[in-house]
Scaffold this motif. Sequence first.
Motif, short mmCIF file in Angstrom:
data_model
loop_
_atom_site.label_atom_id
_atom_site.label_comp_id
_atom_site.label_asym_id
_atom_site.label_seq_id
_atom_site.Cartn_x
_atom_site.Cartn_y
_atom_site.Cartn_z
N SER A 1 0.80 -1.23 0.00
CA SER A 1 0.00 0.00 0.00
C SER A 1 0.83 1.27 0.00
CB SER A 1 -0.93 0.01 1.22
OG SER A 1 -1.87 -1.04 1.14
N PHE B 1 -3.64 8.35 1.88
CA PHE B 1 -3.98 7.47 0.77
C PHE B 1 -2.85 7.50 -0.25
CE2 PHE B 1 -8.24 8.34 2.45
CZ PHE B 1 -8.77 7.05 2.49
N TRP C 1 -8.65 3.89 10.31
CA TRP C 1 -9.56 4.99 9.98
C TRP C 1 -10.22 5.56 11.24
CZ3 TRP C 1 -10.42 8.02 5.95
CH2 TRP C 1 -11.63 8.71 5.84
N PHE D 1 -12.74 7.02 0.54
CA PHE D 1 -11.58 7.13 -0.34
C PHE D 1 -11.69 8.42 -1.14
CE2 PHE D 1 -10.92 2.79 0.76
CZ PHE D 1 -9.62 2.46 0.40
N ARG E 1 -4.37 2.04 0.26
CA ARG E 1 -4.35 2.06 -1.20
C ARG E 1 -5.58 1.33 -1.76
NH1 ARG E 1 0.46 -0.79 -4.86
NH2 ARG E 1 -0.02 0.25 -6.85
N ASN E 2 -5.97 1.70 -2.93
CA ASN E 2 -7.07 1.04 -3.64
C ASN E 2 -6.85 -0.48 -3.60
OD1 ASN E 2 -8.89 -0.01 -5.53
ND2 ASN E 2 -8.57 1.65 -7.00
N GLU F 1 -2.79 7.00 -3.36
CA GLU F 1 -3.11 7.71 -4.60
C GLU F 1 -2.86 9.20 -4.47
OE1 GLU F 1 -4.77 3.76 -4.63
OE2 GLU F 1 -4.92 5.37 -3.13
#
Length: 338
Positions: free
Chosen positions: A74, A237, A225, A334, A175-176, A239
Amino acid sequence: MTERTRNNFPYEIRDLDPEINAQISKNFSDGLPRLVQVGPQKMLIPAQFRQDAENYYNFPLRASDVFVVGYPRSGTTLTQDLVWLLLNSLDFDKAKLKSFIARVPLLESRSVTTERTIALVSTSSERAASLKSYTSTLETLSRMTERRIVKSHLHFTFLPPDLLTAGCKVIYIARNPKDVVVSLYHLQRNSFGRPFTGPFETYFDYFISNLTFFTPYWDHLHEAWKRRNEANFRFFFYEEVTQNLRDFITEVARFLDKELTGEEVQKLESTLSFDQYKKYISETDKHMNSKEDVNDDFVRKGKIGDYKNYFTKEMNERADRWIEENLKRTGIVFPFDF
């Protein structure tokens, strides 16, 4: 070092159903060790965890410790390198003197490193020495005199319960899951110790069925979280990190009370941008990027959306349903659409 009473590990550790264990094992060269499920979320991990769970849970903390935590693949490796460089005055030459697995030990490494993996590495090389240290991480960490950076893929529940009140700082990265499973598949497929030999479709099924190490994925994220607003905790995150690396660098530096000049930020940004980071890792950790050793391409692509090259339409629809169900259950938000 924080003084505290030693606690019994309070969670049940159960053997994975032997038939399921055997079925998964068939898809790994030379099989898998006996697996266990830990706690109410049933985190999957090799049975060696039984011997060390209490030691991880009671790991003696120092107020200066920095933990880098996340589900595997991740972005924890890039994050730990950033943290190490920040805490070591951007000493890139010093970074080349030790493998990243020695500079930033994985807390639970003894539970996931096989003797076969170590045996496959030349016993006369630095590679073997670095990997053998994986079986004594707790001792290595206890001997460290410098400010410690500790990496972990364990669910937050199984880390020391006073982690966020003992002065330690924790950085979590998510991560996704679609890209996570692709990256995990390649990591396992190229693993020298126990390579995965089945097709991607099978590995995908194991992942969303909570039958790969450290799953369930969603419980892993949810535990972090819930703590995202704690003073000594930061949640990122992957991304967003890769799309705005400069902001990530400056925010982590601020979190760790490190001041950076514009030139230093630029140098870190250049080093940690993915193509350059891959080169950097190949220089500092050759033994983690050669199939002669443990893993082929430990740092692989880091690409957002690479799952599109692997998922069939049916797999993507199944993943979308799984994601939607768990987003509703956990409340995780997200910063992008799936």
